[in-house]
Structures are given as structure tokens and as C-alpha cells.
Design a protein around this motif. Structure first.
Motif, short mmCIF file in Angstrom:
data_model
loop_
_atom_site.label_atom_id
_atom_site.label_comp_id
_atom_site.label_asym_id
_atom_site.label_seq_id
_atom_site.Cartn_x
_atom_site.Cartn_y
_atom_site.Cartn_z
N ASP A 44 2.32 105.16 62.95
CA ASP A 44 1.50 105.76 64.02
C ASP A 44 2.38 106.49 65.05
N TYR A 45 3.48 105.84 65.38
CA TYR A 45 4.42 106.40 66.37
C TYR A 45 4.93 107.77 65.91
N LEU A 46 5.33 107.83 64.65
CA LEU A 46 5.91 109.06 64.10
C LEU A 46 4.83 110.14 63.96
N LEU A 47 3.64 109.74 63.54
CA LEU A 47 2.55 110.69 63.38
C LEU A 47 2.16 111.26 64.75
N GLU A 48 2.02 110.39 65.72
CA GLU A 48 1.52 110.82 67.03
C GLU A 48 2.57 111.57 67.85
N ASN A 49 3.83 111.18 67.73
CA ASN A 49 4.86 111.77 68.60
C ASN A 49 5.68 112.87 67.95
N ALA A 50 5.73 112.85 66.61
CA ALA A 50 6.52 113.88 65.93
C ALA A 50 5.68 114.68 64.94
N GLY A 51 4.45 114.24 64.72
CA GLY A 51 3.62 114.93 63.73
C GLY A 51 4.20 114.84 62.33
N VAL A 52 4.93 113.75 62.08
CA VAL A 52 5.55 113.57 60.75
C VAL A 52 4.89 112.37 60.06
N VAL A 53 4.49 112.58 58.80
CA VAL A 53 3.88 111.51 58.02
C VAL A 53 4.91 110.92 57.06
N GLY A 54 5.06 109.61 57.14
CA GLY A 54 5.90 108.90 56.17
C GLY A 54 5.08 107.78 55.56
N THR A 55 5.73 106.87 54.87
CA THR A 55 5.00 105.76 54.26
C THR A 55 5.54 104.44 54.80
N PRO A 56 4.64 103.59 55.34
CA PRO A 56 5.07 102.31 55.88
C PRO A 56 5.63 101.43 54.78
N GLY A 57 6.80 100.87 55.00
CA GLY A 57 7.43 100.01 54.00
C GLY A 57 6.58 98.82 53.62
N SER A 58 5.83 98.29 54.56
CA SER A 58 5.02 97.11 54.28
C SER A 58 3.92 97.41 53.27
N GLY A 59 3.57 98.69 53.11
CA GLY A 59 2.59 99.07 52.10
C GLY A 59 3.08 98.80 50.69
N PHE A 60 4.40 98.61 50.54
CA PHE A 60 4.99 98.36 49.22
C PHE A 60 5.25 96.87 48.99
N GLY A 61 4.90 96.03 49.96
CA GLY A 61 5.15 94.61 49.78
C GLY A 61 5.72 94.00 51.04
N PRO A 62 5.62 92.66 51.15
CA PRO A 62 6.01 91.99 52.38
C PRO A 62 7.47 92.23 52.79
N SER A 63 8.38 92.34 51.82
CA SER A 63 9.78 92.58 52.19
C SER A 63 10.04 94.02 52.61
N GLY A 64 9.01 94.86 52.52
CA GLY A 64 9.13 96.22 53.02
C GLY A 64 8.81 96.31 54.50
N GLU A 65 8.32 95.22 55.06
CA GLU A 65 7.98 95.21 56.49
C GLU A 65 9.23 95.50 57.32
N GLY A 66 9.07 96.39 58.30
CA GLY A 66 10.21 96.77 59.14
C GLY A 66 11.00 97.92 58.54
N TYR A 67 10.48 98.45 57.42
CA TYR A 67 11.11 99.62 56.80
C TYR A 67 10.10 100.77 56.71
#
Lengths: 404, 404
Positions: A359-382
């Protein structure tokens, strides 16, 4: 009264990239003035290479004349394509794979989702964590994963193999013995990879415990370092324990063209039962082949002109990867990947969780990435960024991120 | 140690058309001097219509430029195609189907094989007998059909609805209540069809007993008589009990192009659960869309030029059907179908069984057809010929048959 497949109801939320798509669409609708740069979903942006365009035009013309028209394709795919794959992707690398061990399909997503069907529902899967969501989700749909614990974000009957900074994003052999092991190198989402010696350990392990490795090599074309295997069949003994999935999406920009293949060696057997025969039966019964035009496009990938043009295309994206990697490092981020893969994996700053950073990146930089947690619990924080944008957009995105 | 899906091992023999293909290839190899005419598998022979070729060339060009390149398609398919389908195939016929109830796919074979996944394994299926083998085989693979009795050639947990000369090849409502009912009209393999009033009886029945009808309308373009429904949604109440499958293979010659679609109305619910949502989840998770080029080809099917050209193409095949029908009658065969469908269904002569007649026809006339028994036990003693050959070959085949 009919009943639905209740396993579908166990799935938490919608498919990751559908969720991201909806979120971005909603934000765009609210902020029509903002130009958004999409480095989220792994979709390519460069046009198809000239050699491929030429092959497709020729194939379209063939379809317009009775003498050269093509109807249903052969069950496993056209020989001209399977021959080109066997030679270029395997035999030229010293891996003894024959054309009739190759099943042409409409993409690695379908294959990686469907391959579990030929295995027993009692089999236990092991996956890297984080991981491409299709592996787990399709096993959930089939009823192979037990119950979901929303607290731990884990399924009771799945063996998770954490891949974090602590182990250099390389999974360790699991303590509990799995039946099916999903491995993807170069890795989606972390962009990391393992050496041939490291992969050999997995092959030896699978042969020892009687497991099948489902090896997703969709990003193979991005390997730049020596001693990183381009196919699992470079390893001794892989033909008795491994299925390999390949895609044309990332090496040739076929995300909207749809072509992939699966290799099942004839030596791969469960007792007397050949997995090749089971998959052939599935192909024959549930699938009708990739379009003739698309298979001709695939053949052009292996032509001299095609190879040269695609080497340049992969180089273009890898230059983007370098731009992202360097830019993020300059901005103080902790990053990995991006050397043998088109994905850059970064640690979210300031203890934001993955979706907060999205959300931070989308709202402040207009850049879309993929949240690490979407790939599994150990992706959280990435967080994952892809190199598949245009160079101009990639540079612009990094400027915006640096300015934050 | 991993285990395979044991349901696959229950399947008797290989997929029907794979078997035929192998048999014909073996015969050809032994008799290279013979010219074989293939009226077996339902594959088309006429080239793609000019309007379609033009659309595909244009789409290929678009894929060659960054500004007009297309990557991953939207989950349900491109709007331009879904809009054209909704208008032409439904709304213009008074059936209120919306574009977002349409899921574009790579063909009706995949859809008819995959659709069972969203239902419980406890559900009981009902099929016409004879029937397109994919419906039963894919339920066998999923484990929904019980045990196979080689004597009766029937699965213990499948409700068979015989379609024979006795009932005019129209199934009667089953005595045992099914959960899923597969219907295909115009029918493959018998070439017969039912009236709108007859179909309404099925819709009312499904709504009453809480069953879902999986309606395969792949041959709809061949309907020539009035009062034969072009879509199940012409019937009152179909939107709460029916899923419709459509193909571009037979109306537009797309067997080697690969395009189809599935309609799931939003009203179709099992309690609170929308089947549309389940299928959307499957599409999003296990599928990555039909190629952009192919979806543009599909759009051209609905253009004015495309419609006119395809009307002519269907007319060409229906003239073949008439040639076969008349020729077989002249030769003393008992025949049906061929009026609203590209398939002619004949009774084998001299008490030959279906496979005996297959061999007889191949060896003595060099003509390949499909044994009726390959479609189910009630197909025994019947044989299918298709109208999808060239006119010249069709005439030649009939001359050979008459000369027997």
C-alpha cells in the motif's frame, strides 16, 4: 441435491495476482491522474521477437489453405517442436531427454496445477516457503492439504521448507519425509538459485526416500552464473525421480501466447506404473493440444535468429534487474535475487509487513509490487519486484522509490 | 514412498481416439499403397475463413510492437470476445446471458473434462449412452464412478441413460436421481437432437431434484430445423440449473486453433455457494487464458464477413452429411443423424459388432469411422461417420462403401 467440492471453500482469499489486480484497479479508478508502474505480476512487456512474428504469420497463412491446414495436434505436441526442445534444452546440455518424453502444453501454470492429479490424494507435498501460490492452491483444491490455520497461515498436511535470509533462501531437506517435492530454481519469488551440487543432494534424497521432485524451471533462461543447473536432468539419477516443467513465457515473452512443456522420463516409475503413461492419459483425455500457430512460434524460439533475438530480450530484462538491484541498494534496502532471475526480493523497511509496504509503495510512489506474504508465511516482511517492465519505467520506478 | 492416483489405473484401455489413431497408423504402415479416407475423429478439414485469417495476421502484428503487445489475458477472457459471444450466441436469441457469465477457454474438451472438479466427489453423474468419452473418463480419473464391470462395460456409480433407436436416441429421465447430468445436443455421437419442449422437461427436472445439467452445445451451428434449441438458456429456469459448454472447433474450424467457452449464470448456486465463483477460482488458479491472437480470431467469427463465410463452411459440411446419409440409405444401411449435426449414426450390417465393422470398413474400403461401442455399451452395433472430410473424399468414401 448436488454438492460442491468443499476443498475450494477452504481456500483463504482469492488467487494472489487476482487480488493485486483488483486492488490496483480500485486505486487507479480513485486516482485517475496517477501513472502507475507495474512491477508486480511477472508479466513481460517487450514485443515478440521478429523471428517469432515471422513464424506465426507463416503458420497463419498455412491455416488459410486446405493443403496446409492443421486440425487437432498430436497428443504430445508436434514433433518439430518436441525435437527442437529435446535437442536445445536437453541433449546439447548433456541431458539425455528424448522427444517422446516431452509433453507440449499451453503453459507451465496449467501443468504445475494439473500435475498433482496423477498422484494419490494421500501423498504429502513439500513446498518452499515462500512459494508460487499455484502449487499449494491446486493441492488444496484436490483435498491433499488438510486444514488451514489462519494464525500460522499454514496447512496441516503440507511440509513447509522455509527459505529466508538465514539459509540464503535455499531450502533444507525436510525432517518429515514428503512424497512430492515442489522445487523452483531460479526461484519465484525470491530470485535465488542453487548450484548443481546442491540440486544433486535433492535428487539423491528423492531417490532414497521414494519421492517425486516437481521441478519448475520456468526462469532457466535468466541464469547468468556458472555451476547453476539449467535442467534437473543435469543431475545423476534425476530421471528416476523428477518431472520438469518449462515455460516459454519468460524466455520468449509468451505470457499472452501460451506455451509450455512438461518432461516425464520413461524411467520414472511407481512400481510398475509409468508416470509418463499416466500423464499421457491425462493429456489425451482432458486436453487438445497447443495451437498449431503457437507451436510453430515455439519452434522459432530455437532458430538461430530466434536465439539471438531472445538472448537480447533476456539481456534487456536483466539490465532492468541490475537497475532495480543497484537502485534499491543505493536507497538502503536489503535485497537479493536479480542475478540469475528476473525477480528482486527485498526486505520491507521500518518493520512494515508485506501488504503495508504494498500500500505504501502504491500510494506514495505509484509502484506496484507483490507482497512477499502472498507467497507464504516466510515471505512476510519481504516484497517482490520484477524486471519485466520497460527500461524507462524501471528507471522511473527506482527514482520514485529513492525519493521516498 | 509416493503413490499414483489409482483411479487412473481403473480406466479400461486408452482414450478412444488415441486408440483409433494408433490402429490406423499401424494399418497405414502395413499398407502404404492404400489411400485411407478418415471420417472417424471429428476433425475438420476446411481452412480457416478469410475473415479469421485476416484477424489473426493483425493480432500477430500487434504482438510484434511494444505499444500493442498483449501479455497475460484477463482471467475470464478479453471483453471484446465475451461481449461478442453474449450478444450473438445469447442475447440475440432472447437468452439473458451477460459477458461476465462467460469464461473463455482453450476448448470444450478441457472445459468438459475440468468442470467436474468444482463438484463433490460424492456426486453421482448421469450420462447418455452412447456418449462422448471425456465426460465419463474424467469422472473416473477423479474417483467418482465406483468400479468397472468389464462384462456390462458399465461403472457402478454412473447412471446410464440409453439412447437407441427404440427411444429415437433421446434419453428418458433417469429412475435414480443424479446430481450432475451431462447432456449434449445436437448429440455426439448419434447426431440426433431434441426439441425445446423436450429440453424444458430436463430443465424442470433438474430444478426439481437439485441437479446441475452440464450442457454441451458444441454442435449448435449445425442445427437446421426449427424448434431445436440453440442454447439451454432458451428454456425457462435454465439459469438456476445449467452450465453450458461451447466450442469454436466445429462452427469455425478451430480444432487446431483452440478456443471455447463455458457459461455459468450467476444465479446458479448450491445454497450460498456460487458455482460461478468456484469456476472463476479454478480459472484464476489453474489456467492462464487463451492466446490473444486466438481470442481475436474468435471475435472475427462474429463479424459480418466471418458469419457469412462460416455459414458457407457449415453448409459445405452439411452437404457432406447429406451425401453420406443418402449414400448409406441407397446402400441399404439404417441411418440417423446428419440433419442437425455433422455426425451420421449407422447400424452395423450383418450383425457385425462395432469394432468388427471398423476393421471391415478400414480393410475393404479404406474408410475410417468410429465404433459406436467406443462411446458406451448402448453404442454397440452402431458406427459413426463424420461430415468433416472434404467433399471429394466424402463422395469417394461413399462410392467405396456402396461397392462393398
Amino acid at each position: 441435491m448436488y454438492q460442491v467440492n468443499e476443498n475450494y471453500l477452504k481456500l483463504p482469499g482469492s488467487y494472489l495476482f487476482s487480488t493485486i489486480g483488483k486492488k490496483v484497479a480500485a486505486y487507479s479508478a480513485e486516482h485517475p491522474e496517477k501513472t502507475i508502474i507495474r512491477l508486480g505480476i511477472g508479466d513481460v512487456t517487450q514485443p515478440l521477437a521478429p523471428a517469432i512474428i515471422e513464424a506465426m504469420h507463416k503458420a497463419v497463412d498455412e491455416m488459410g489453405h486446405a493443403e496446409t491446414f492443421h486440425g487437432y495436434a498430436p497428443d504430445l505436441g508436434y514433433e518439430f517442436l518436441r525435437n527442437a526442445i529435446a535437442k536445445n534444452d536437453y541433449q546439447d546440455r548433456g541431458a539425455d531427454i528424448q522427444p517422446d518424453e516431452i509433453f507440449v502444453s499451453d503453459g507451465a501454470k496449467c501443468d504445475s496445477g494439473n500435475i498433482q492429479e496423477i498422484f494419490s490424494l494421500d501423498n504429502k507435498i513439500a513446498v518452499c516457503d515462500p512459494v508460487y501460490p499455484v502449487y499449494v492452491d491446486t493441492n488444496v483444491m484436490a483435498g491433499r492439504t488438510g486444514t488451514y490455520d489462519p494464525k500460522t497461515e499454514r496447512w496441516s498436511d503440507v511440509i513447509y521448507m522455509p527459505c529466508t535470509a538465514d539459509n540464503g533462501f535455499a531450502p533444507e531437506l525436510p525432517k518429515e519425509t514428503p512424497d512430492l517435492i515442489y522445487l523452483c530454481f531460479p526461484n519465484n519469488p525470491t530470485g535465488s538459485t542453487i548450484t548443481k551440487d546442491q540440486l544433486q543432494v535433492w535428487v539423491d534424497y528423492a531417490n532414497k526416500v521414494g519421492a517425486v521432485i516437481i521441478y519448475d524451471a520456468a526462469y532457466e533462461a535468466y541464469i547468468s552464473e556458472e555451476n547453476v543447473p539449467h535442467t534437473i536432468y543435469e543431475c545423476e539419477g534425476a530421471k528416476t525421480c523428477a518431472i520438469e516443467l518449462k515455460s516459454f513465457s519468460k524466455n520468449a515473452g509468451f505470457t499472452g501466447v501460451r506455451l509450455g512443456y512438461t518432461v516425464i522420463p520413461k524411467e520414472l516409475k511407481c512400481g510398475d506404473v509409468s508416470l509418463h503413461a499416466l500423464w499421457a492419459r491425462r493429456h489425451g483425455t482432458k486436453y487438445n493440444g497447443a495451437p498449431y500457430i503457437v507451436q510453430r512460434a515455439g519452434e522459432a524460439v530455437y532458430s538461430e535468429a530466434g536465439k539471438a533475438q531472445l538472448k537480447e530480450q533476456v539481456g534487456y530484462y536483466m539490465n532492468n534487474a541490475k537497475t532495480i538491484l543497484t537502485g534499491l541498494k543505493d536507497a538502503g534496502y536489503t535485497v537479493s535475487g536479480g542475478v540469475n532471475a528476473p525477480y528482486i526480493w527485498l526486505k520491507t523497511p521500518d518493520k512494515m509487513n508485506s501488504w503495508e509496504f504494498f500500500d505504501y509503495l502504491l500510494e506514495n510512489a505509484g509502484v506496484v509490487g507483490t507482497p512477499g506474504s502472498g507467497f507464504g508465511p516466510s515471505g512476510e516482511g519481504y516484497f517482490r519486484l520484477t524486471a519485466f517492465g520497460s527500461y524507462e519505467n524501471t528507471v522511473k520506478a527506482l527514482e520514485r522509490i529513492k525519493a521516498l
